[in-house]
Scaffold this active site. Structure first.
Site, PDB file in Angstrom:
ATOM      1  N   LYS A   1      -2.159 -19.089  68.398  1.00 57.57           N
ATOM      2  CA  LYS A   1      -1.119 -18.309  69.071  1.00 57.57           C
ATOM      3  C   LYS A   1      -0.118 -17.770  68.061  1.00 57.57           C
ATOM      4  O   LYS A   1       0.392 -16.675  68.194  1.00 57.57           O
ATOM      5  CB  LYS A   1      -0.330 -19.228  70.018  1.00 57.57           C
ATOM      6  CG  LYS A   1      -0.848 -19.293  71.414  1.00 57.57           C
ATOM      7  CD  LYS A   1       0.207 -19.949  72.296  1.00 57.57           C
ATOM      8  CE  LYS A   1      -0.383 -20.264  73.646  1.00 57.57           C
ATOM      9  NZ  LYS A   1       0.593 -20.665  74.632  1.00 57.57           N
ATOM     10  N   ARG A   2       0.197 -18.588  67.076  1.00 59.93           N
ATOM     11  CA  ARG A   2       1.243 -18.221  66.127  1.00 59.93           C
ATOM     12  C   ARG A   2       0.746 -17.249  65.062  1.00 59.93           C
ATOM     13  O   ARG A   2       1.410 -16.297  64.729  1.00 59.93           O
ATOM     14  CB  ARG A   2       1.826 -19.473  65.462  1.00 59.93           C
ATOM     15  CG  ARG A   2       3.049 -20.019  66.159  1.00 59.93           C
ATOM     16  CD  ARG A   2       3.596 -21.233  65.421  1.00 59.93           C
ATOM     17  NE  ARG A   2       2.534 -22.175  65.043  1.00 59.93           N
ATOM     18  CZ  ARG A   2       2.137 -22.378  63.798  1.00 59.93           C
ATOM     19  NH1 ARG A   2       2.711 -21.743  62.808  1.00 59.93           N
ATOM     20  NH2 ARG A   2       1.180 -23.247  63.543  1.00 59.93           N
TER      21      ARG A   2
END
Ligand code: GLU
Length: 552
Positions: free
Chosen positions: A296-297
């Site tokens: 996600k990051r």
């Protein structure tokens, strides 16, 4: 027993319904034999992740293939991590990518179905009722341990090299008496409710995972929390209660939950319910100097929004994800080129066990194929829609003359071998640039084998005979006709036979015209392009190119 009743009353006095009331409110579903009830149960803690879309798609396919129901439940028990607009992003994203929801949150602001509410934060009384029932049966108890006490226990366990956690002899509040609980509650102490696990680490539990097959794990012996001190359930407890009452038959979820499954099976058993079938989906992986989960990051492509913004048609992403989901999908697709994806007999057994690699190039290829099958009207509509949201200047240009725009994207569309130029809508501007004076940037670079003076000669020979009324065949005949005077071969094939005494051939002559008119060596059908650009514009561009090649 009586004491447990009293304890349940003390802990959860506000419960006003019985388990039987809820069983009656949410009766087993009247569905045909074999129909599966599946769900996606995201937490609105951020944007829609590709992994959630993927898992949702698998759930949807399983329900659709059996005439069942696929519903969406929002798991919003962690209010601290919730982001504003998270629910809307998830629902909109799923709908946009064709994973339409039959029940539950069918839209961000609309719940449908008889098994709701479909949002955990609205189901407090239901969880409390079943937690109370467990207390009543001596299967759950209040725990007053503070954070400090719990970490002291953990440290002690670590120093003694025993497994950390609230289990067995370490479960301090396990046998708390009614009197002590009453005293501490009256003194204002807060408590959580824990399951009194009857399990032992020595025992094994086995279950058949719908994807991974037989899995054997140690039984759960942890007295895990079922209700937090604010009365909100943990995921484990909420999952069991919800999936039972919503009559879920198959829980298809990320494989990070495998290790929790013994907890869940134990909960179902203690609550007296038949557990759903579990299937754990491996995460989508990325090649990054080794394999790792899409993050996600770190990875913009982990967000579903990325595909919408780049303008991948939803069908393309789903088509690609189906190839990731099912090893036999591509064969099926080759044999059923135009069939809707619903017609594919999806089987969890064909899913990857270890996590498929996400391959952006493959997605592009799949998408080119998908787009090549669309008709001009669809393509134009989609490009306009995409441009309106993502590139307003381009949108204005396209929308100024919709018929012209559609004609641009109609070139070489249809037919048995459609071109595959576009993989996503953000490529449309570059693709169509030479059709619009505002975007056209002349480029007169020639292939190595054509000298600038030869190129100029081609244009000078062609301009006097150029007639926009020539059809596709007439146009190329004229190109051939000018070849001998230029010293070019009159047939394309001669070049292949005698490369040594080659000066050029009709293919080269048409390349020169193509470069002069479009600035490109490779385009769809040139005759159609020139027809659309119009006589004046073509003459102007050809003259300008010839002048440059002559060095004027
Ligand atoms: N809320 C959980 C998650 O987002 C759902 C897992 C499940 O499907 O049961 O991971």
């Amino acid at each position: 027993m009586e004491n447990y009743d009293k304890l349940a009353e003390l802990l959860l006095p506000d419960v006003d319904k019985s388990p039987a009331d809820y069983e009656a409110m949410y009766p087993p579903r009247a569905l045909p034999e074999g129909a599966r009830v599946t769900r996606i149960a995201p937490s609105p803690t951020g944007y829609l992740h590709l992994g959630v879309l993927f898992t949702a798609m698998c759930n949807k396919r399983v329900a659709a293939a059996t005439g069942g129901v696929f519903y969406l439940r929002i798991e919003d028990t962690d209010k601290k991590r919730e982001v504003q607009g998270g629910v809307a992003d998830i629902v909109k994203g799923l709908n946009r990518f064709g994973v339409t929801i039959d029940e539950g949150f069918v839209a961000a602001d609309r719940e449908e179905g008889a098994y709701g509410p479909y949002q955990q934060s609205k189901r407090g009384p239901i969880y409390r009722c079943f937690a109370k029932e467990l207390v009543r049966q001596g299967l759950a108890y209040p725990c007053f341990c503070t954070e400090a006490e719990l970490s002291a226990v953990r440290e002690k366990q670590e120093s003694q090299k025993v497994r950390t956690g609230y289990h067995g002899e370490w479960a301090k509040c396990r046998d708390i008496s009614y009197e002590e609980a009453q005293r501490r509650i009256q003194a204002g102490e807060t408590f959580v409710v824990r399951l009194k696990s009857p399990g032992s680490e020595e025992n094994r539990v086995a279950f058949t995972d719908g994807i991974k097959g037989k899995i054997v794990l140690p039984e759960n012996d942890e007295d895990f929390v079922i209700l937090k001190s604010d009365g909100i359930p943990t995921y484990h407890f909420a999952h069991a209660v919800d999936d039972h009452l919503m009559r879920t038959t198959h829980v298809i979820r990320g494989d990070e939950w495998i290790s929790s499954t013994p907890k869940h099976l134990q909960l179902f058993k203690l609550l007296g319910w038949k557990p759903p079938k579990y299937a754990h989906v491996a995460p989508i992986m990325k090649e990054d100097g080794g394999r790792r989960k899409l993050s996600k990051r770190k990875d913009p492509e982990a967000a579903v929004r990325y595909y919408a913004e780049a303008g991948f048609p939803p069908e393309s992403l789903i088509e690609y994800l189906m190839t990731v989901a099912s090893s036999d999908y591509e064969d099926w697709r080759r044999a059923n080129k135009t069939a809707p994806v619903d017609a594919f007999k999806f089987s969890l057994k064909k899913m990857s066990l270890s996590g498929a690699l996400f391959d952006l190039d493959k997605l592009r290829d799949v998408s080119k194929n998908v787009i090549s099958q669309m008709d001009a009207q669809t393509v134009t509509g989609r490009i306009l829609e995409w441009a309106r949201e993502n590139d307003p200047d381009f949108y204005r240009l396209l929308a100024a003359d919709p018929a012209y725009t559609q004609a641009v994207f109609a070139i070489d569309r249809g037919g048995p071998k459609p071109r595959k130029d576009l993989a996503k809508w953000d490529e449309a501007k570059e693709y169509a640039a030479y059709f619009f004076d505002a975007l056209y940037v002349p480029c007169r670079d020639l292939p190595e084998n054509i000298a600038p003076t030869a190129a100029a000669a081609v244009i000078e020979a062609y301009l006097p005979v150029y007639d926009p009324a020539d059809g596709k065949d007439g146009w190329f005949q004229k190109i051939k006709d000018i070849c001998p005077a230029l010293g070019f071969a009159s047939e394309v094939k001669i070049y292949k036979k005698n490369p040594a005494d080659y000066k050029g051939h009709p293919g080269d002559a048409s390349t020169v015209v193509r470069i002069a008119v479009t600035g490109r060596r490779n385009t769809p059908d040139l005759c159609s392009i020139m027809g659309l650009l119009g006589k004046e514009r073509c003459i102007q561009r050809m003259q300008a190119a010839a002048a440059v090649w002559r060095g004027k």
